[in-house]
Scaffold this motif. Structure first.
Motif, short mmCIF file in Angstrom:
data_model
loop_
_atom_site.label_atom_id
_atom_site.label_comp_id
_atom_site.label_asym_id
_atom_site.label_seq_id
_atom_site.Cartn_x
_atom_site.Cartn_y
_atom_site.Cartn_z
N ALA A 223 10.83 -2.34 -0.01
CA ALA A 223 10.51 -1.87 1.34
C ALA A 223 11.65 -1.01 1.89
CB ALA A 223 10.25 -3.05 2.26
N GLU A 224 12.88 -1.41 1.59
CA GLU A 224 14.04 -0.64 2.06
C GLU A 224 14.09 0.73 1.40
OE1 GLU A 224 17.36 -0.29 4.57
OE2 GLU A 224 15.75 -1.78 4.46
N ALA A 225 13.82 0.78 0.09
CA ALA A 225 13.80 2.06 -0.62
C ALA A 225 12.67 2.95 -0.11
CB ALA A 225 13.65 1.82 -2.12
N ILE A 226 11.53 2.36 0.20
CA ILE A 226 10.41 3.12 0.76
C ILE A 226 10.79 3.72 2.11
CG2 ILE A 226 8.12 2.84 1.80
CD1 ILE A 226 7.45 0.93 -0.50
N ALA A 227 11.44 2.92 2.96
CA ALA A 227 11.87 3.41 4.27
C ALA A 227 12.86 4.57 4.12
CB ALA A 227 12.50 2.28 5.07
N PHE A 228 13.75 4.46 3.15
CA PHE A 228 14.75 5.51 2.93
C PHE A 228 14.11 6.78 2.39
CE2 PHE A 228 17.73 7.47 -0.20
CZ PHE A 228 18.65 7.97 0.70
N ASN A 229 13.24 6.64 1.41
CA ASN A 229 12.63 7.83 0.79
C ASN A 229 11.68 8.58 1.71
OD1 ASN A 229 13.52 8.07 -2.13
ND2 ASN A 229 12.91 5.93 -2.10
N THR A 230 11.14 7.90 2.70
CA THR A 230 10.23 8.56 3.63
C THR A 230 10.94 9.01 4.91
OG1 THR A 230 9.58 6.39 4.51
CG2 THR A 230 8.20 7.35 2.79
N GLY A 231 12.26 8.90 4.94
CA GLY A 231 13.04 9.41 6.06
C GLY A 231 13.12 8.49 7.26
N LEU A 232 12.66 7.25 7.10
CA LEU A 232 12.73 6.30 8.21
C LEU A 232 14.18 5.88 8.47
CD1 LEU A 232 10.64 4.96 10.07
CD2 LEU A 232 10.68 2.98 8.56
N THR A 233 14.98 5.84 7.40
CA THR A 233 16.41 5.54 7.51
C THR A 233 17.19 6.60 6.77
OG1 THR A 233 16.39 4.15 5.52
CG2 THR A 233 15.97 3.06 7.62
N THR A 234 18.47 6.70 7.07
CA THR A 234 19.32 7.68 6.41
C THR A 234 20.15 7.07 5.29
OG1 THR A 234 21.03 7.30 8.09
CG2 THR A 234 19.48 9.11 8.47
N ARG A 235 20.14 5.75 5.19
CA ARG A 235 20.81 5.08 4.09
C ARG A 235 20.09 3.76 3.82
NH1 ARG A 235 24.19 0.97 5.83
NH2 ARG A 235 25.42 1.08 3.92
N MET A 236 20.18 3.32 2.58
CA MET A 236 19.52 2.07 2.21
C MET A 236 20.39 0.87 2.53
SD MET A 236 17.23 2.44 -1.23
CE MET A 236 18.53 2.94 -2.36
N GLY A 237 19.80 -0.08 3.23
CA GLY A 237 20.48 -1.34 3.47
C GLY A 237 20.33 -2.26 2.28
N LYS A 238 20.98 -3.41 2.36
CA LYS A 238 20.92 -4.40 1.28
C LYS A 238 20.63 -5.77 1.86
CE LYS A 238 24.22 -2.04 -1.79
NZ LYS A 238 25.51 -2.20 -2.54
N VAL A 239 19.86 -6.57 1.12
CA VAL A 239 19.57 -7.92 1.55
C VAL A 239 20.86 -8.71 1.71
CG1 VAL A 239 18.47 -10.09 0.87
CG2 VAL A 239 17.28 -7.92 0.49
N GLU A 240 21.80 -8.53 0.76
CA GLU A 240 23.06 -9.28 0.81
C GLU A 240 23.90 -8.92 2.04
OE1 GLU A 240 22.94 -6.96 -2.52
OE2 GLU A 240 21.11 -8.09 -2.11
#
Length: 452
Positions: free
Chosen positions: A26-43
């Motif tokens: 889900a995080e990678a999807i948000a990043f690739n579609t421009g919803l975020t500017t960097r990928m977060g991490k669960v950790e």
């Protein structure tokens, strides 16, 4: 925000065993579609979908989370579902309202217990499904082994739509089996990839995989089947619609590999969601109840408005948010809705396109939309929203019964007040959690699906 076209809407639940990589995807999807500017991490506790304090503390998904994105001309609603059995109610309610599900399976651990449970829910609800084999960059990740497990334990109709290029740390790309093109990544988490020819060492594998895929696709179209059997070469323009038809009829379940944290193959997965998974207009009618009779609700944009509330979230700042899926018709925030389950009017201040805990307001909703409405007065999970004069309601969501109970005693007067308010909040958010009071023991006994 402009009103969406139902033909371009896709709704998909990310389901699978706990720890299989759904939130990372889900995080990678948000990043690739421009919803975020960097990928977060669960950790690191900074992902879009795991925003609750307990989720960040425990590094697991507890609640389902809705992410509204746009990709390739499609409006896509992604629901990241918890994978642990304790929160199976969130999984079931989310799968009830989507048009498709993506089963996320770790390429390291393969098919697990909750993988099978999510698959069973999809079977019960008869929704199209696809498989995403995650963590392909990890040590001991094996695409072919995991594919065999899917075919042996879940369905022999699972067929690769993409194949991996490289194994474990050398996993750097994917091959489109149908188009016979490779997409190579740097593996550093960036969105950029290069389209190339299929690597020579994979040529035979890709050819045989394409034959198996095409044979499964043409089974959905008698004319294409005859032409294929006569040796005719079928074009991509002919095969893709037949592929969509096969996925919709559940005669084929696409399989795709990827590595979400290094962002390899996620762009191709998004393309597949947009191209292959169904729109709400292609889905069969939904069952509803009219008194003691069963009626069907068509996914008709011009029909009467009909929606199901499948989730309640209590936000500390916004207050109560009621999540609904629109199954028929359209509605505007300028007009009130009617709770058909309770016979009460509901005033709508706004429809919210959710992006984790953030949101964007939209004035109108249409068939296929999944949105949140703040501060509805009487609506609870399982209620049907429509307009006055309608007399059909959606069946209530069936939740598993609690199997685990504990006794909770307050240590102080302040704790007693907090404990007294907890039952009023929790059942609204999770229907698998029950509270009972035991006056003799001066304790409350919450019951749920597990210790978490």
């Amino acid at each position: 925000m402009a009103t969406r076209n139902p033909e371009n809407i896709r709704t998909v639940a990310l389901v699978g065993h706990g720890g299989s990589g759904k939130t990372a995807l889900a995080e990678a999807i948000a990043f690739n579609t421009g919803l975020t500017t960097r990928m977060g991490k669960v950790e690191d506790g900074n992902t879009v979908s795991d925003f609750g304090n307990e989720e960040q503390k425990r590094q697991i998904s507890i609640n389902s989370s809705l992410i509204s994105i746009d990709h390739a001309g499609r409006n896509i609603y992604v629901i990241d579902c918890p994978g642990y059995a304790d929160f199976i109610g969130e999984l079931r309610s989310s799968m009830r309202v989507v048009d498709s599900a993506l089963v996320v399976i770790s390429g390291v651990h393969g098919v697990e217990v909750q993988t099978e449970k999510a698959w069973e829910f999809g079977e019960d609800m008869h929704i199209p499904m696809a498989f995403y084999i995650s963590k392909m960059e990890r040590e001991n990740a094996d695409f072919e082994r995991t594919l065999r497990e899917i075919q042996d334990y879940l369905s022999d109709k699972a067929v690769p739509l993409f194949l991996p290029v490289g194994k474990e740390a050398a996993f750097k790309g994917v091959v489109d089996v149908l188009r016979q093109k490779a997409y190579m990544y740097k593996g550093d988490g960036s969105k950029e990839f290069t389209e190339t020819d299929v690597p020579s060492d994979l040529a035979d594998y890709v050819t045989s995989s394409r034959e198996a895929l095409v044979e499964r696709i043409v089974e959905a179209d008698d004319e294409l089947m005859m032409r294929y059997l006569e040796g005719e070469q079928l074009s991509i323009e002919e095969l893709v619609p037949a592929l969509r038809k096969s996925v919709l009829s559940r005669s084929l379940f696409p399989v795709l590999p990827g590595a979400s944290t290094s962002n390899v193959g996620v762009c191709q997965l998004l393309d597949a969601i947009a191209e292959v998974l169904p729109s709400p207009l292609e889905m069969p009618p939904r069952k509803a109840l009219k008194g003691d009779s069963e009626v069907m609700v068509e996914p008709d944009p011009a029909g009467k408005f009909s929606a199901l509330c499948f989730k309640i979230m209590v936000d500390p700042y916004v207050g109560k948010l009621s999540f609904i899926r629109v199954f028929s018709g359209s509605a505007s925030s300028e007009n009130p809705l009617y709770n058909l389950s309770r016979g009460e009017d509901e005033r709508v201040s706004a429809f919210k396109l959710m992006r984790g805990k953030e949101s964007v307001d939209t004035k109108d909703v249409v068939v296929g939309d999944i949105v949140a409405i703040p501060k509805l007065h009487s609506t609870v999970m399982g209620d049907t929203l429509g307009v006055k004069g309608m007399d059909s309601i959606h069946p209530e969501i069936q939740f598993a019964k609690p199997v685990f109970s504990v006794a909770v005693r307050p240590r102080s007067r302040a704790d007693e007040d907090k404990l007294a308010n907890a039952p009023n909040k929790m059942p609204a958010e999770g229907r698998t959690l029950h509270f009972e009071k035991n006056p003799g023991a001066n304790a409350r006994a919450p019951s749920g699906r597990g210790a978490l």
